[in-house]
Design an enzyme around this catalytic site. Sequence first.
Site, short mmCIF file in Angstrom:
data_model
loop_
_atom_site.label_atom_id
_atom_site.label_comp_id
_atom_site.label_asym_id
_atom_site.label_seq_id
_atom_site.Cartn_x
_atom_site.Cartn_y
_atom_site.Cartn_z
CG HIS A 100 -4.79 2.92 -0.76
ND1 HIS A 100 -5.77 2.34 0.01
CD2 HIS A 100 -3.74 3.19 0.09
CE1 HIS A 100 -5.34 2.26 1.27
NE2 HIS A 100 -4.13 2.78 1.34
CG ASP B 199 -2.08 -0.91 1.13
OD1 ASP B 199 -2.05 -1.81 0.27
OD2 ASP B 199 -3.04 -0.74 1.91
CG ASP B 200 -0.04 3.88 2.15
OD1 ASP B 200 -1.20 3.64 1.74
OD2 ASP B 200 0.23 4.01 3.36
CG HIS C 43 -3.88 7.24 2.50
ND1 HIS C 43 -3.80 7.32 3.87
CD2 HIS C 43 -3.74 5.93 2.19
CE1 HIS C 43 -3.62 6.10 4.38
NE2 HIS C 43 -3.59 5.24 3.37
CG HIS D 192 2.12 0.24 4.32
ND1 HIS D 192 1.82 -0.71 5.27
CD2 HIS D 192 1.00 1.00 4.16
CE1 HIS D 192 0.56 -0.54 5.68
NE2 HIS D 192 0.04 0.48 5.02
#
Length: 267
Positions: A143, A92-93, A147, A237
């Site tokens: 995503h 993620d991210d 965020h 991540h």
Amino acid sequence: MVTRRRMLALGAAGLGALAVGDRGRVASLPVRPLAQGRPAARPVKRKRVPSGPRPGVMPPPNAPVPARTDAIHRVHDLFPTAPPNAIALTIDDGPQPEWTPKMLDLLAEFDVKATFSLIGIQVKQFPKLAERIVQGGHQLCNHTMTHPLDIASLSRKRVDREITEAHDRIGEATGIAPKFFRSPGGAWSHAVFHSAARHGMMPIDWDIDPRDWARPGTGHIKRAMLKAKGGDILLCHDGGGDRSETIKALRKVIPELKKRGLTFVSL
């Protein structure tokens, strides 16, 4: 232990957030048949169009899917016929210029395909990295654009903008329309589920969260991830900060899980 889900739920309580947990293929356009009885003057040699994603080409919108009221957190909830020993690694991210390339190199070294949850503003800034993720054979997941950890308390209009803008950025950079959506922090609401479904995306969560986002130490990340069993979705991540601990842990975890007979699959 205070989990990431619990921390987010406590932080969003005053805002009324609902925290319940944190493939894309370009659709083919229908071919119009020739009218019957219309002869072709002479054979036409058609230019071959390469298959797969076309960077910089935004695909048509996904067909809507039924809105869910919960997020998927098990491999077999998505793919009932998947092998019992299948597990999925989600990252993620990103994309992030320092850690995403290192993550991609590591995954290539161990021949693992993962699912990358991309943030729209990161894709906007580093489109070539998003393209490299696709070229590596990995799956994409939306995503959101910025965020927002309080997404579950945001208005329907704001939620849809977050999801739509990220959807467009990812498509423009990779030629792929994401088939999956992960809500920031695992915070979900009716508006989030509805918007994800409208864009043809399935909502996904996870089973194993080593809290690598908090930099708890390589040992902690490793121990948490080694608890994985068949069907689990693992969360890690490549963005949001220094991910050296995550990279070091995965270098130990991936071969160990494979040695136990688990097979990594992308969603």
